[in-house]
Scaffold this motif. Structure first.
Motif: not given
Ligand code: ADP
Ligand code: MG
Length: 351
Positions: A222, A231-232, A239, A273, A275, A340
Motif C-alpha cells: 500500500y 497502486a490503483s 489513489m 500518485g 492517496r 508516488h
C-alpha cells in the motif's frame, strides 16, 4: 508444516495464459493472499497447488520437494470452504464430523478432532444444536470448523466468504485470522476484495492477467506500490493518478494546483500518485491556482471531497466533517514524502 513455492510456473488454456511465469514462496504458517480482479489466475494457482492442474512449464515445490508428478491426495493440502452451507437435518456436531465420517475415520479419532477444532472455534457449547437454532455468526463458525476438521499441512481457500453479507464478512475474516494464528497452519487465501486481502494477509501477491505484479506485506505494498496498476487496486477511494511534468524548476501537475520543488524524479512527463488521505485542502493564497470543490460526501467519521483542478479530478479523504462547500475554491497541499511518481509505462520511478 508446509512451505509452498512456484518456480517460473506457466499454465495455458489454449491461447490464454492463465498463470504466466509465476515465482513465489509461501512460508510455513503464513496467511498468504492472492489478490486480483476476476480472471487474473487466482483459482488456477490454487488448482495447480492442489494438483488438479499440471503446469506447462516450471516447478511446484512443497517443503522444498518438487511435486509436479505427485498426486493430489499425496500432497496433503486441502481446499476448504467450497460450501459454507450447513446440512440442516444434522446437529452442529454431525456437521463438523461429516468430512471425517465420510473418510471412515475411527469414532474415537473423530471425537478427538471435533473436540479440538470446536475448542479453537469456541463452539463446544452449541454442538448439540441444529443449524436452525444457531445465530448467523455461530453457523459460520460451525461451517469453518467443518472445513478445518481434517488436518492437512496447508489449507487453500478460494474466495470463501464473498457470498456473505458485509457485516458477516467482516466478522468472519477476523475469526479466520485468529483461527489461522491458533492453528499455526499455512493458509493460502484467494480474494478479489482489496479490503479483505489487506485485513487478513501476512503477505499477499497481486495478480494481473496471470502475472504476479508485486509480493509483500499489505501495508508495505500500500505504501510502496511498484506500479500504477498495483497502486490503483488498493485503497478506497482509489489513489489519485495525476499527469504532471518534472521541469528544471520542479514538478507541476493538475493545471498548477500541485507544485513541488525539484526532486529525485528524472525530467519529463510523469504520473503522480496521491492517496486521498494524503491530499490536504487549504485556503488558497493570492494568485494561487487552486481547485474547485465538486462534491462533499459526509460518511460520518470521514468525508470524501471531490475536486476539479483544470481537467483533473481528485478525491480527498478527510477526517470528521470539515466545513467545505461545493463550488468553493481551495488550494491543494501534499507532503512530497507521501507522493508516488510513476513513469510512462506505469512503473514506479523512485522508491
Ligand atoms: P480468477 O480465479 O482470478 O478469476 P482463473 O484462474 O479462474 O481466474 O482464470 C484465469 C484465466 O484462465 C481466465 O482467462 C480464464 O478464462 C482461464 N481459464 C481458467 N480455467 C479455464 C479452463 N478450465 N478452461 C479454459 N480457460 C480457463
Ligand atoms: Mg476464481
Amino acid at each position: 508444516m508446509a512451505q509452498i513455492a512456484f518456480r517460473n510456473v506457466t499454465k495455458r488454456y489454449g491461447r490464454t495464459l492463465a498463470v504466466d511465469d509465476a515465482t513465489f514462496t509461501v512460508e510455513d504458517n503464513e496467511f498468504f493472499c492472492f489478490f486480483g480482479p476476476p480472471l487474473s489466475g487466482k483459482s488456477t494457482i490454487l488448482r495447480l497447488i492442489l494438483g488438479l492442474e499440471t503446469p506447462d512449464e516450471g516447478e511446484i515445490l512443497i517443503d522444498g520437494k518438487p511435486v509436479n508428478a505427485v498426486s493430489p491426495a499425496a500432497r496433503n493440502v486441502a481446499m476448504v470452504f467450497q460450501n459454507l452451507a450447513l446440512f440442516p437435518h444434522m446437529t452442529a456436531r454431525e456437521n463438523v464430523a461429516f468430512p471425517l465420517v465420510e473418510r471412515k475415520m475411527p469414532q474415537a479419532d473423530i471425537d478427538r478432532r471435533v473436540a479440538q477444532v470446536s475448542e479453537k472455534l469456541h463452539i463446544g457449547h452449541i454442538l448439540h444444536k441444529p443449524p436452525a437454532q444457531l445465530s448467523g455468526g455461530e453457523r459460520q463458525r460451525v461451517a469453518i470448523a467443518r472445513a478445518l476438521v481434517r488436518d492437512p499441512a496447508a489449507y487453500l481457500m478460494d474466495d470463501p466468504i464473498s457470498a456473505l453479507d458485509a457485516r458477516l464478512r467482516e466478522e468472519t475474516r477476523v475469526e479466520l485470522k485468529r483461527i489461522q494464528r491458533e492453528l499455526g497452519k499455512t493458509l493460502i487465501y484467494v480474494t478479489h476484495d482489496q479490503e479483505e486481502a489487506m485485513s487478513v494477509a501476512d503477505r499477499m501477491a497481486i495478480l494481473e492477467k496471470g502475472r504476479i505484479r508485486q509480493v509483500g506485506a499489505p501495508v508495505e505494498i500500500y505504501d510502496r506500490p511498484a506500479s500504477i496498476y498495483v497502486a490503483s487496486l488498493l485503497g478506497s477511494p482509489a489513489m489519485n493518478i495525476v499527469a504532471g511534468r518534472r521541469g528544471a524548476a520542479g514538478i507541476e501537475a493538475a493545471a498548477g494546483a500541485i507544485r513541488l520543488a525539484a526532486s529525485a524524479v528524472p525530467e519529463g512527463t510523469i504520473e503522480i500518485g496521491v492517496r486521498p488521505e494524503d491530499l490536504k485542502v487549504a485556503e488558497p493564497e493570492a494568485g494561487e491556482a487552486g481547485a474547485t470543490v465538486v462534491e462533499v460526501e459526509p460518511l460520518g467519521g470521514y468525508t470524501v471531497v471531490t475536486l476539479d483542478a483544470g481537467a483533473t479530478r481528485l478525491r480527498a479523504l478527510m477526517r470528521g466533517q470539515p466545513d467545505i462547500r461545493p463550488q468553493s475554491r481551495v488550494a491543494l497541499r501534499c507532503d512530497p514524502a507521501r507522493l508516488h511518481f510513476f513513469g510512462q509505462g506505469g512503473g514506479v520511478l523512485v522508491r
